[in-house]
Scaffold this active site. Structure first.
Site, PDB file in Angstrom:
ATOM      1  CB  THR A  59      -4.882  -0.544  -7.499  1.00 40.00           C
ATOM      2  OG1 THR A  59      -4.524  -1.015  -6.200  1.00 40.00           O
ATOM      3  CG2 THR A  59      -3.837  -0.958  -8.497  1.00 40.00           C
ATOM      4  CG  ASP A  95     -14.704  -6.284   0.303  1.00 35.29           C
ATOM      5  OD1 ASP A  95     -14.249  -7.327   0.789  1.00 35.29           O
ATOM      6  OD2 ASP A  95     -14.496  -5.147   0.781  1.00 35.29           O
ATOM      7  NE  ARG A 147      -3.690  -2.265   2.459  1.00 33.66           N
ATOM      8  CZ  ARG A 147      -4.740  -2.602   1.694  1.00 33.66           C
ATOM      9  NH1 ARG A 147      -5.154  -1.781   0.766  1.00 33.66           N
ATOM     10  NH2 ARG A 147      -5.362  -3.738   1.903  1.00 33.66           N
TER      11      ARG A 147
HETATM   12  P1  ATP Z   1      -7.782  -3.112  -1.623  1.00 35.01           P
HETATM   13  O1  ATP Z   1      -9.099  -3.547  -2.143  1.00 35.01           O
HETATM   14  O2  ATP Z   1      -6.924  -4.253  -1.233  1.00 35.01           O
HETATM   15  O3  ATP Z   1      -7.868  -2.042  -0.605  1.00 35.01           O
HETATM   16  P2  ATP Z   1      -6.764  -0.995  -3.245  1.00 35.01           P
HETATM   17  O4  ATP Z   1      -6.257  -0.953  -4.639  1.00 35.01           O
HETATM   18  O5  ATP Z   1      -7.941  -0.133  -2.965  1.00 35.01           O
HETATM   19  O6  ATP Z   1      -7.034  -2.512  -2.920  1.00 35.01           O
HETATM   20  P3  ATP Z   1      -5.025   0.681  -1.696  1.00 35.01           P
HETATM   21  O7  ATP Z   1      -4.025   0.291  -0.668  1.00 35.01           O
HETATM   22  O8  ATP Z   1      -6.102   1.607  -1.301  1.00 35.01           O
HETATM   23  O9  ATP Z   1      -5.585  -0.682  -2.241  1.00 35.01           O
HETATM   24  O10 ATP Z   1      -4.276   1.337  -2.939  1.00 35.01           O
HETATM   25  C1  ATP Z   1      -3.295   0.624  -3.695  1.00 35.01           C
HETATM   26  C2  ATP Z   1      -2.295   1.574  -4.293  1.00 35.01           C
HETATM   27  O11 ATP Z   1      -2.954   2.600  -5.015  1.00 35.01           O
HETATM   28  C3  ATP Z   1      -1.421   2.239  -3.263  1.00 35.01           C
HETATM   29  O12 ATP Z   1      -0.081   2.133  -3.694  1.00 35.01           O
HETATM   30  C4  ATP Z   1      -1.904   3.682  -3.228  1.00 35.01           C
HETATM   31  O13 ATP Z   1      -0.843   4.569  -2.987  1.00 35.01           O
HETATM   32  C5  ATP Z   1      -2.487   3.879  -4.605  1.00 35.01           C
HETATM   33  N1  ATP Z   1      -3.633   4.798  -4.560  1.00 35.01           N
HETATM   34  C6  ATP Z   1      -4.680   4.726  -3.705  1.00 35.01           C
HETATM   35  N2  ATP Z   1      -5.573   5.715  -3.949  1.00 35.01           N
HETATM   36  C7  ATP Z   1      -5.078   6.437  -4.983  1.00 35.01           C
HETATM   37  C8  ATP Z   1      -5.513   7.599  -5.699  1.00 35.01           C
HETATM   38  N3  ATP Z   1      -6.676   8.205  -5.404  1.00 35.01           N
HETATM   39  N4  ATP Z   1      -4.738   8.062  -6.697  1.00 35.01           N
HETATM   40  C9  ATP Z   1      -3.565   7.457  -6.995  1.00 35.01           C
HETATM   41  N5  ATP Z   1      -3.099   6.357  -6.381  1.00 35.01           N
HETATM   42  C10 ATP Z   1      -3.824   5.855  -5.378  1.00 35.01           C
END
Ligand code: ATP
Ligand code: MG
Length: 461
Positions: free
Chosen positions: A205, A233, A177
């Site tokens: 992501t 989810d 993350r």
């Molecule tokens: P999960 O469902 O496991 O939470 P996710 O993709 O939502 O998956 P995050 O940890 O929230 O997981 O984000 C993954 C990556 O995306 C991280 O490296 C984070 O820095 C980047 N990221 C999150 N939000 C944004 C955003 N709004 N703009 C750019 N990059 C982002």
């Protein structure tokens, strides 16, 4: 005859690059025995059988006629219209491609938390890229962080490397993350000469992937950025389901069954199982439906009281008195209003939730002690055991198709897209459309009603 309108248009390389030219596809629809070492796709298909997906093919997103907006689950886009018509681009290999395989350097990155099927998707992306004739395929280690961390080398990928990775859970590439800024990521892509990026991750992501796509366009880099939605989810808008969800529901059965046996074998036993679902209760709802062993299912979308004449605790007392035991399944995002706010955030900026399972366990113990009724409460949190599982058969197939289609989408010249299954067909969707908010369980849907019928629980309000 009605003219159809594509609600979900997707960005194409020719939108911005006037000089983008296509070549005949190097992806062979029907494989032949390799005749030389040079074999890397490229055999023409039979002339009379075209077989590629026409770029104008569309999938109808909704196939239901709601005769009234008050029907269960009705979601009318236009208030005057009860016929929801939305068309989506169909995924699959195109006859014309916009990248020469010998000029492609493809990279794969997996971000966020673990989800069953990540390795299956990585594997299929690599295999499909090779069939197009791509020689340069790399994995970026540990999510977006791998773009900036100098000590982390990119991992060369080939069919040989990925052949058996789907036999175990997790991600071959590692996940993380947080990480570098979008411009740092794009700098790194420029430096490495990456012109196809496959991004496996959740909403965060995908927000990143879309920003990378936009930044590449701003810098006039001919890059295809394609996402594969990873959310256990199942909370991605418009999609029938996302990979890992089926496996999660299946694996949740084991935890539920253990909770049931514990509760059933104890005098006044109560089993609590906390399942994934930050904003959407799909896993809890489906696990409750599948197991048939849940008496109370609590999800974030449906408010409930713990105390009071209609509260969960009152119903639990009734269950203990009538059945002798009870099993509760609760989604991690449910009942957060009962917990103290910590304001804690993870590295990606996501709010860290309090443990609703522990809270319910404590409240049950207190409430029954107050009325001098003994209870034996057992709490199971199988979250990480489920996340680390390998994909089951149905997710394995879903991952295979999504991985292949991600590569087809990139070669077709699309960027800023994500792949999914809509109304049983595979499609490409523009990233912003699917991440604007999470897909939720509709409390008026037939499925939630079926779940309530199955558990026999009342409204807790
Ligand atoms: P999960 O469902 O496991 O939470 P996710 O993709 O939502 O998956 P995050 O940890 O929230 O997981 O984000 C993954 C990556 O995306 C991280 O490296 C984070 O820095 C980047 N990221 C999150 N939000 C944004 C955003 N709004 N703009 C750019 N990059 C982002
Ligand atoms: Mg997320």
């Amino acid at each position: 005859e009605k003219e159809f309108e594509t609600r979900f248009n997707i960005p194409h390389i020719t939108d911005v690059f006037d000089d983008a030219v296509s070549i005949p596809s190097t992806f062979c629809l029907r494989m032949r025995t390799p005749v030389s070492e040079e074999f890397a796709g490229g055999y023409p298909s039979d002339e009379e059988w075209h077989g590629y997906i026409n770029k104008n093919d569309r999938v109808l997103l909704k196939v239901i006629h709601y005769s009234s907006p008050t029907s269960a689950g009705a979601e009318c886009i236009d208030p005057d219209c009860t016929w929801v018509e939305q068309w989506v681009h169909r995924a699959g290999p195109r006859e014309k491609i916009y990248f020469r395989p010998e000029e492609v350097k493809a990279a794969i990155v997996t971000c966020g938390g673990l989800c069953p099927g990540l390795n299956d998707v990585i594997r299929q992306i690599v295999i499909t890229l090779e069939i197009y004739g791509v020689k340069k395929i790399v994995g970026i280690p540990f999510g977006y962080r791998g773009f900036s961390a100098k000590e982390l080398n990119e991992m060369p990928l080939s069919r040989k490397v990925v052949q058996n990775i789907h036999l175990s859970g997790g991600s071959l590439l590692g996940v993380s993350r947080g990480g570098p800024s979008i411009s740092e990521i794009v700098d790194s892509m420029e430096e490495r000469g990456i012109n196809m990026l496959f991004v496996l991750g959740g909403n965060g992501t995908h927000a990143g992937a879309n920003a990378i796509h936009n930044e590449c366009r701003t810098r006039r880099m001919k890059v295809a950025v394609v996402g594969v939605p990873k959310t256990i989810d199942n909370d991605i808008l418009l999609m029938d389901k996302t990979f890992g969800f089926d496996t999660a529901v299946e694996e949740a059965q084991r935890a539920i069954n253990s909770a049931y046996i514990e509760a059933h074998s104890a005098y006044h036993g109560v089993g609590i199982v906390k399942l994934m679902g930050r904003s959407s209760g799909f896993i809890a709802m489906h696990a409750a439906l599948a197991s048939g062993q849940i008496d109370i299912c609590l999800i974030p979308e449906v408010p409930f009281n713990l105390h009071g004449p209609h509260g969960v605790l009152r119903h639990l007392k009734y269950l203990i008195e009538t059945k002798g035991s009870a099993v509760v399944c609760v989604a991690e995002g449910a009942g957060q209003n009962f917990l103290d706010k910590t304001n804690a955030k993870d590295a990606s900026g996501n709010v860290v939730f309090g443990d609703i399972g522990v809270h319910i366990q404590q409240e049950i113990k207190k409430a029954f002690k107050a009325i001098s009724v003994s209870v034996d409460v057992k709490y199971i949190d199988p979250t990480y055991m489920i996340r680390a599982c390998r994909a089951n058969a149905s997710d394995g197939i879903l991952c295979t198709v999504l991985g292949q289609n991600a590569v087809h989408g990139a070669f077709a010249g699309y960027s800023g897209i994500t792949v999914g299954i809509c109304n049983t067909h595979y499609v490409y969707l523009p990233i912003p459309e699917v991440i604007s908010y999470p897909r939720l369980v509709d409390p008026n849907s037939r499925m939630w009603h079926r779940c309530l019928t199955s558990t026999g629980q009342p409204d807790f309000i």
